[in-house]
Design a protein around this motif. Sequence first.
Motif, PDB file in Angstrom:
ATOM      1  N   THR A 269       0.847  -1.285   0.081  1.00 18.70           N
ATOM      2  CA  THR A 269      -0.082   0.223  -0.077  1.00 18.70           C
ATOM      3  C   THR A 269       0.907   1.107   0.014  1.00 18.70           C
ATOM      4  O   THR A 269       1.765   1.143   0.633  1.00 18.70           O
ATOM      5  N   LYS A 283      -5.892   9.749   0.329  1.00 18.71           N
ATOM      6  CA  LYS A 283      -5.954   8.765  -0.794  1.00 18.71           C
ATOM      7  C   LYS A 283      -4.660   7.720  -0.801  1.00 18.71           C
ATOM      8  O   LYS A 283      -3.670   8.176  -0.436  1.00 18.71           O
ATOM      9  N   GLU A 285      -3.236   3.840  -2.304  1.00 21.13           N
ATOM     10  CA  GLU A 285      -3.211   2.683  -3.525  1.00 21.13           C
ATOM     11  C   GLU A 285      -2.708   1.419  -2.812  1.00 21.13           C
ATOM     12  O   GLU A 285      -1.895   1.218  -2.056  1.00 21.13           O
ATOM     13  N   LEU A 312     -17.102  -3.059  -7.356  1.00 24.23           N
ATOM     14  CA  LEU A 312     -15.863  -3.967  -6.481  1.00 24.23           C
ATOM     15  C   LEU A 312     -15.798  -5.350  -7.162  1.00 24.23           C
ATOM     16  O   LEU A 312     -14.967  -6.159  -6.634  1.00 24.23           O
ATOM     17  N   ALA A 318     -11.702  -6.174  -1.000  1.00 30.52           N
ATOM     18  CA  ALA A 318     -12.271  -4.837  -1.299  1.00 30.52           C
ATOM     19  C   ALA A 318     -13.615  -4.587  -0.454  1.00 30.52           C
ATOM     20  O   ALA A 318     -13.603  -3.330   0.372  1.00 30.52           O
ATOM     21  N   THR A 321     -12.580  -4.479   3.260  1.00 33.96           N
ATOM     22  CA  THR A 321     -11.724  -3.353   3.578  1.00 33.96           C
ATOM     23  C   THR A 321     -12.533  -2.078   3.643  1.00 33.96           C
ATOM     24  O   THR A 321     -12.345  -1.075   4.496  1.00 33.96           O
ATOM     25  N   LYS A 322     -13.648  -1.980   2.641  1.00 31.66           N
ATOM     26  CA  LYS A 322     -14.449  -0.626   2.794  1.00 31.66           C
ATOM     27  C   LYS A 322     -15.358  -0.764   4.087  1.00 31.66           C
ATOM     28  O   LYS A 322     -15.581   0.422   4.706  1.00 31.66           O
ATOM     29  N   CYS A 334     -13.781   2.888  -3.721  1.00 36.10           N
ATOM     30  CA  CYS A 334     -12.682   2.289  -4.258  1.00 36.10           C
ATOM     31  C   CYS A 334     -12.852   2.164  -5.545  1.00 36.10           C
ATOM     32  O   CYS A 334     -14.123   1.733  -6.158  1.00 36.10           O
ATOM     33  N   GLU A 335     -11.799   2.525  -6.468  1.00 37.03           N
ATOM     34  CA  GLU A 335     -11.892   1.813  -7.845  1.00 37.03           C
ATOM     35  C   GLU A 335     -10.886   0.819  -8.053  1.00 37.03           C
ATOM     36  O   GLU A 335      -9.869   0.952  -7.434  1.00 37.03           O
ATOM     37  N   ILE A 336     -11.278  -0.039  -8.824  1.00 35.20           N
ATOM     38  CA  ILE A 336     -10.316  -1.318  -9.008  1.00 35.20           C
ATOM     39  C   ILE A 336     -10.160  -1.398 -10.281  1.00 35.20           C
ATOM     40  O   ILE A 336     -10.934  -1.189 -11.412  1.00 35.20           O
ATOM     41  N   GLN A 345      -6.473  -1.547  -6.148  1.00 40.34           N
ATOM     42  CA  GLN A 345      -7.389  -0.643  -5.517  1.00 40.34           C
ATOM     43  C   GLN A 345      -6.921   0.796  -5.353  1.00 40.34           C
ATOM     44  O   GLN A 345      -5.997   1.156  -4.495  1.00 40.34           O
ATOM     45  N   TRP A 347      -7.887   3.974  -3.445  1.00 43.35           N
ATOM     46  CA  TRP A 347      -9.125   4.180  -2.513  1.00 43.35           C
ATOM     47  C   TRP A 347      -9.123   5.758  -2.238  1.00 43.35           C
ATOM     48  O   TRP A 347      -7.979   6.458  -2.296  1.00 43.35           O
TER      49      TRP A 347
END
Length: 353
Positions: A269, A283, A285, A312, A318, A321-322, A334-336, A345, A347
Amino acid sequence: MASPGQQGAGRAGRVRGTSSPSSSSTSTAISRRRWIASSSASALTLLRGQRDALALDLEGLRTKLRTGGRNMPKAVKFPRARVDDVVAVACMRSLYSTVEDLELVPDMQVYQKDFWLYRAEIQPEYVDGLSPLSPRIGDLTDPLYLDFISYSQFHVAGQKLQQAGADAALVDDFEARVGASILSRLGVGDLQGDPPAPAVRGPGEEGEFRSDFVEGGAVALPEPPATAPAVDLDLTTRLREAAAGGPRPLADAWLQHLCSKGYALRVTTSEVPPDPPTLGLSKFEARVVGPATLWGTEFLQAESSSRRYLPLANAFDAYATKALLKRAGFDAGCEIRSDEKNAIQAWTVRKYV
């Protein structure tokens, strides 16, 4: 007046400069034959091209008929870890129970039937693509099988969300329920209140069974009685300590835990500075290498309807995690995106006020 010799020379010159009727006809015939030959060759080339194009069209049609127009991604063939059975079952049961709790279908037998039909439709193509590897059908600890079966169930769940006319609020509720259920089943306690007390299990409460998913992935055993899930004191304490450092350390601690259980090979991360800098916004990643749901994530993202209702995809990590960030007081999005080996991911996190 020209001499006879000059006149003869003039006549000879005029004769040499003028074609006779017979030679003109011969030249025309040769030109016509060349034109016909050229035209025939062009026509033959055109016909061959049309024939080849038709063959390609027919092959494409056969492929569409065989795959239902799907653009199935390449199978994941590099070695992935064996997934812990408790983690695998917690993930699959969380999806199933969420579909049931939201009443996306009038009867869960409808969901089971649709899932079975879809799984049966695509399984041969998936297995063929894996050759010479072969998934252990029915074994959720095998990432080849878990990837496939979780994709199949999420695909059908996405269809049910679409048929229900799901708006953003329902999609968010779906994600929250899946994630919260995974956390609870894996023993994650409260991150903000009093420290958790050690749980005492009674006889016969050692945990859930992997065998509740039999051949083909169907649910064979009923959901255990609704009791408060035991809190994993060690895990919860580590997550509470990580949460004190902010959202990225918390997410990292959780994802590292999943890696230790075989969900992925490794994870890194990193902070991503917001542009422009915004008060209360952060933010980061997360790069998840070799997750057990990599193939399914890529497939669901390639399906426009699934991408809309399942942003997701089937990335259980994910969802959890959210939900974990929410427990710690953060609103997270989140965008994957994925490639051949990684799920990345991105975030965006805000602190609740």
